[in-house]
Motif scaffolding. Structure first.
Motif, PDB file in Angstrom:
ATOM      1  N   ALA A  37       0.829  -1.114  -0.058  1.00 36.76           N
ATOM      2  CA  ALA A  37       0.146   0.048  -0.139  1.00 36.76           C
ATOM      3  C   ALA A  37       0.896   1.305   0.021  1.00 36.76           C
ATOM      4  CB  ALA A  37      -1.065  -0.154   1.284  1.00 36.76           C
ATOM      5  N   ARG A  38       1.922   1.464   0.883  1.00 37.54           N
ATOM      6  CA  ARG A  38       2.868   2.284   0.871  1.00 37.54           C
ATOM      7  C   ARG A  38       3.559   2.591  -0.433  1.00 37.54           C
ATOM      8  NH1 ARG A  38       7.922   2.509   3.668  1.00 37.54           N
ATOM      9  NH2 ARG A  38       8.224   0.651   2.478  1.00 37.54           N
ATOM     10  N   ASP A  39       4.036   1.549  -0.969  1.00 29.76           N
ATOM     11  CA  ASP A  39       4.720   1.720  -2.336  1.00 29.76           C
ATOM     12  C   ASP A  39       3.787   2.008  -3.373  1.00 29.76           C
ATOM     13  OD1 ASP A  39       7.000   0.990  -0.895  1.00 29.76           O
ATOM     14  OD2 ASP A  39       7.024  -1.234  -1.384  1.00 29.76           O
ATOM     15  N   VAL A  40       2.499   1.654  -3.402  1.00 28.25           N
ATOM     16  CA  VAL A  40       1.728   2.234  -4.530  1.00 28.25           C
ATOM     17  C   VAL A  40       1.359   3.770  -4.356  1.00 28.25           C
ATOM     18  CG1 VAL A  40      -0.740   2.146  -5.048  1.00 28.25           C
ATOM     19  CG2 VAL A  40       0.331  -0.159  -4.709  1.00 28.25           C
ATOM     20  N   VAL A  41       1.102   4.012  -3.097  1.00 31.12           N
ATOM     21  CA  VAL A  41       1.107   5.608  -2.856  1.00 31.12           C
ATOM     22  C   VAL A  41       1.997   6.400  -3.448  1.00 31.12           C
ATOM     23  CG1 VAL A  41       0.934   7.369  -1.083  1.00 31.12           C
ATOM     24  CG2 VAL A  41      -0.481   5.487  -0.780  1.00 31.12           C
TER      25      VAL A  41
ATOM     26  N   ASP B  84      -0.322  13.684   6.203  1.00 33.41           N
ATOM     27  CA  ASP B  84      -1.397  13.170   6.822  1.00 33.41           C
ATOM     28  C   ASP B  84      -1.776  11.762   6.483  1.00 33.41           C
ATOM     29  OD1 ASP B  84      -1.498  15.534   8.376  1.00 33.41           O
ATOM     30  OD2 ASP B  84      -3.297  16.314   7.129  1.00 33.41           O
ATOM     31  N   PHE B  85      -1.885  11.420   5.174  1.00 35.15           N
ATOM     32  CA  PHE B  85      -2.500  10.179   4.674  1.00 35.15           C
ATOM     33  C   PHE B  85      -1.431   9.103   5.287  1.00 35.15           C
ATOM     34  CE2 PHE B  85      -2.741   6.769   1.534  1.00 35.15           C
ATOM     35  CZ  PHE B  85      -4.159   6.724   1.780  1.00 35.15           C
TER      36      PHE B  85
ATOM     37  N   LEU C  60       3.477  10.824  -0.782  1.00 36.14           N
ATOM     38  CA  LEU C  60       4.919  10.839  -0.249  1.00 36.14           C
ATOM     39  C   LEU C  60       5.187   9.565   0.576  1.00 36.14           C
ATOM     40  CD1 LEU C  60       4.717  14.263   1.878  1.00 36.14           C
ATOM     41  CD2 LEU C  60       6.026  13.614  -0.175  1.00 36.14           C
ATOM     42  N   PHE C  61       6.293   9.198   0.652  1.00 41.04           N
ATOM     43  CA  PHE C  61       6.935   8.127   1.356  1.00 41.04           C
ATOM     44  C   PHE C  61       6.531   8.201   2.637  1.00 41.04           C
ATOM     45  CE2 PHE C  61       9.924   5.997   3.840  1.00 41.04           C
ATOM     46  CZ  PHE C  61      10.312   4.715   3.394  1.00 41.04           C
TER      47      PHE C  61
ATOM     48  N   ASP D 213      -3.287  12.556  -5.842  1.00 40.29           N
ATOM     49  CA  ASP D 213      -3.476  13.796  -5.546  1.00 40.29           C
ATOM     50  C   ASP D 213      -4.571  14.179  -4.608  1.00 40.29           C
ATOM     51  OD1 ASP D 213      -5.640  13.690  -7.338  1.00 40.29           O
ATOM     52  OD2 ASP D 213      -4.186  14.214  -9.126  1.00 40.29           O
ATOM     53  N   ILE D 214      -4.998  15.674  -4.682  1.00 37.50           N
ATOM     54  CA  ILE D 214      -5.894  16.061  -3.867  1.00 37.50           C
ATOM     55  C   ILE D 214      -7.278  16.221  -4.628  1.00 37.50           C
ATOM     56  CG2 ILE D 214      -4.550  16.987  -1.923  1.00 37.50           C
ATOM     57  CD1 ILE D 214      -5.291  19.809  -3.326  1.00 37.50           C
TER      58      ILE D 214
END
Length: 327
Positions: free
Chosen positions: A131-135, A298-299, A141-142, A254-255
């Motif tokens: 999940a982190r690496d997909v983000v 925050d994410f 952000l890492f 993105d937002i």
């Protein structure tokens, strides 16, 4: 601790820990760099494999991110979403209607890790790292991921149907369901931002287009122009068509999805519900006005917090050799 061969014994053992440990975020046994000595290249291996996968199948970014969500929100973050069942009674079969994919890709990551470090990295941790690496791969952000989760023995489709928060949920239900998992209203709106990547089948929001109150009407809170656009793709009772949740930006973290919600173009009722709470709406407004000044950081914070839900204690569970079945 190896799982007994009899499924009933596994079930009783798992249920004992399930009721002893609250559902809210725990994560006492987790830490950043848990595999530093036992499998020092674990995170690098996950990143490499996910990079290879997304380079040829970028549409899998959303499903791979959501596997971690679905895992943690049912029984906690212990890999139950990955288990197969010969009678089609595990969680993954309940999630079919949600278009959940990426199981073979998780198996590919697990295979690479087993080759490097047999029996070390849990499937539950793989979901969190993926999940982190997909983000990151899609523009986010890492963030450091806490690891050290154990894999559970049990996966029950009925629990998934009961415990997963539906896309039709209102703000009261959303806040209550997040709260019982140790997550705040702020976490709710932040994690909803994960809808910025990926697609959805028409069925989770079809009622908003064709039969919102049971009288053949549309949801009045959904922008009428957006309704007309969605109807071009989604016909009544459509179970197969996929649409982008963040049109034009569905492969970029993105937002823009927050902007869509504020314009009454959030795809799900649960997204529109974020406008019905002062705290969640204020967060949306702030991120749009400031260009997402804190959202990306925050994410990561909220993802780490979510990743602590229902983590099995050290004496429970196992590290599966194959993610689809217990050892």
């Amino acid at each position: 601790m190896a799982c007994p061969k009899l499924f009933l014994s596994c079930l009783l053992l798992e249920l004992m820990f399930f009721f002893l440990v609250p559902e809210v975020a725990q994560g006492h046994s987790l830490k950043v760099g848990f595999y530093g000595k036992a499998c020092p290249n674990a995170e690098a291996i996950v990143k490499e494999v996910i990079g290879q996968i997304l380079s040829v199948a970028p549409s899998l970014s959303g499903p791979l991110l959501r596997l971690h969500f679905h895992d943690c929100f049912v029984r906690g973050c212990e890999g139950s979403v990955l288990l197969d069942s010969p009678t089609y009674q595990s969680e993954k079969y309940a999630f079919r209607k949600h278009g959940l994919r990426g199981y073979q890709e998780i198996d590919r990551v697990k295979t690479a890790l087993e080759k490097a470090c047999p029996g070390i990295v849990s499937c539950a941790d793989i979901l969190a790292l993926v999940a982190r690496d997909v983000v990151v791969a899609t523009g986010g952000l890492f963030y450091d991921v806490e690891t050290g989760r154990r894999d559970g023995y049990v996966s029950i489709s009925e629990e998934a149907r009961r415990d997963l928060i539906p896309p039709t949920a209102n703000i009261t239900t959303l806040k209550a369901d997040f709260a019982k998992r140790g997550l705040s209203a702020k976490d709710l709106v932040i994690l909803s931002g994960g809808h910025t990547i990926g697609n959805s089948h028409c069925s989770p929001f079809s009622n908003r287009l064709y039969n919102f109150t049971g009288k053949g009407d549309a949801d009045p809170t959904l922008d009428s122009n957006y309704i007309a656009r969605l109807k071009l793709s989604c016909k009544p009772n459509d179970q197969t068509t996929l649409v982008e949740m963040d049109p034009g930006s569905a492969r970029t973290f993105d937002i823009k999805y927050f902007d869509l919600i504020l314009k009454r173009r959030g795809l799900f009722t649960s997204d529109a519900a974020l406008l019905d709470d002062n705290q969640t709406k204020a967060y949306l407004d702030f991120q749009i006005k400031t260009g997402g000044s804190t959202f990306f950081k925050d994410f990561g914070v909220s993802m780490v917090k979510m990743g602590r839900i229902g983590v099995l204690p050290k004496m429970a569970g196992e590290v599966r050799k194959v993610c689809t079945k217990v050892n």
